[in-house]
Motif scaffolding. Structure first.
Motif, PDB file in Angstrom:
ATOM      1  N   ASN A  48       0.835  -1.200   0.000  1.00  0.00           N
ATOM      2  CA  ASN A  48       0.000   0.000   0.000  1.00  0.00           C
ATOM      3  C   ASN A  48       0.872   1.253   0.000  1.00  0.00           C
ATOM      4  O   ASN A  48       1.855   1.331   0.733  1.00  0.00           O
ATOM      5  N   VAL A  49       0.488   2.222  -0.828  1.00  0.00           N
ATOM      6  CA  VAL A  49       1.190   3.506  -0.899  1.00  0.00           C
ATOM      7  C   VAL A  49       0.143   4.596  -0.721  1.00  0.00           C
ATOM      8  O   VAL A  49      -0.878   4.607  -1.405  1.00  0.00           O
TER       9      VAL A  49
ATOM     10  N   THR B  74      -2.660   4.039  -3.641  1.00  0.00           N
ATOM     11  CA  THR B  74      -2.481   3.064  -4.712  1.00  0.00           C
ATOM     12  C   THR B  74      -1.766   1.856  -4.133  1.00  0.00           C
ATOM     13  O   THR B  74      -1.446   1.830  -2.944  1.00  0.00           O
ATOM     14  N   LYS B  75      -1.521   0.864  -4.957  1.00  0.00           N
ATOM     15  CA  LYS B  75      -0.758  -0.326  -4.568  1.00  0.00           C
ATOM     16  C   LYS B  75       0.374  -0.527  -5.565  1.00  0.00           C
ATOM     17  O   LYS B  75       0.278  -0.102  -6.717  1.00  0.00           O
TER      18      LYS B  75
ATOM     19  N   VAL C 180       2.630   4.284  -8.988  1.00  0.00           N
ATOM     20  CA  VAL C 180       2.503   5.613  -9.596  1.00  0.00           C
ATOM     21  C   VAL C 180       1.230   6.255  -9.053  1.00  0.00           C
ATOM     22  O   VAL C 180       0.175   5.631  -9.044  1.00  0.00           O
ATOM     23  N   LEU C 181       1.364   7.491  -8.630  1.00  0.00           N
ATOM     24  CA  LEU C 181       0.216   8.303  -8.230  1.00  0.00           C
ATOM     25  C   LEU C 181       0.164   9.476  -9.214  1.00  0.00           C
ATOM     26  O   LEU C 181       0.849  10.478  -9.040  1.00  0.00           O
ATOM     27  N   PRO C 182      -0.625   9.345 -10.298  1.00  0.00           N
ATOM     28  CA  PRO C 182      -0.664  10.393 -11.326  1.00  0.00           C
ATOM     29  C   PRO C 182      -1.622  11.521 -10.970  1.00  0.00           C
ATOM     30  O   PRO C 182      -2.460  11.390 -10.068  1.00  0.00           O
TER      31      PRO C 182
ATOM     32  N   LEU D  41       4.470  10.658   2.290  1.00  0.00           N
ATOM     33  CA  LEU D  41       4.200   9.331   1.732  1.00  0.00           C
ATOM     34  C   LEU D  41       4.275   8.285   2.827  1.00  0.00           C
ATOM     35  O   LEU D  41       5.127   8.358   3.712  1.00  0.00           O
ATOM     36  N   GLN D  42       3.376   7.314   2.745  1.00  0.00           N
ATOM     37  CA  GLN D  42       3.356   6.221   3.711  1.00  0.00           C
ATOM     38  C   GLN D  42       3.307   4.909   2.928  1.00  0.00           C
ATOM     39  O   GLN D  42       2.492   4.747   2.015  1.00  0.00           O
TER      40      GLN D  42
END
Length: 100
Positions: free
Chosen positions: A52-53, A66-67, A75-77, A86-87
């Motif tokens: 997990n992000v 996201t994962k 990627v987090l677009p 960020l975690q």
């Protein structure tokens, strides 16, 4: 008496091209979004799949999640421009955080 452009065709052409170029540059707005991405790995260098992000905008508190994929890529677009915390979390690992 001849006009300026007829006597100085090259100068007139350059002036017209400069005006067109400057006008076109203003037509492209600055980006208002960006993306965060990377590869998540453990201490041994092995990739972490399905981790997990979470990105939290520090100014607004907006959260995007996201994962990682099967090779540890995330990627987090289309994130609003700004600072993010960020975690990262995965089964069997402690939660890891990056601030700002």
């Amino acid at each position: 008496m001849k006009g300026f452009c007829s006597r100085h065709k090259l100068g007139c052409l350059f002036s017209i091209l400069a005006i067109i170029a400057l006008t076109c540059l203003q037509a492209f707005p600055q980006a208002t979004t960006g993306s965060i991405g990377g590869t998540l790995k453990d201490q041994t260098g092995a990739v972490l799949a399905n981790a997990n992000v979470k990105a939290t905008a520090t100014a607004t508190g907006v959260v995007r999640e996201t994962k990682t994929n099967e090779v540890g890529i995330y990627v987090l677009p289309r994130l609003a421009v700004g600072k993010y915390n960020l975690q990262f979390s995965a089964s069997g690992f402690k939660v890891n955080e990056l601030k700002d």
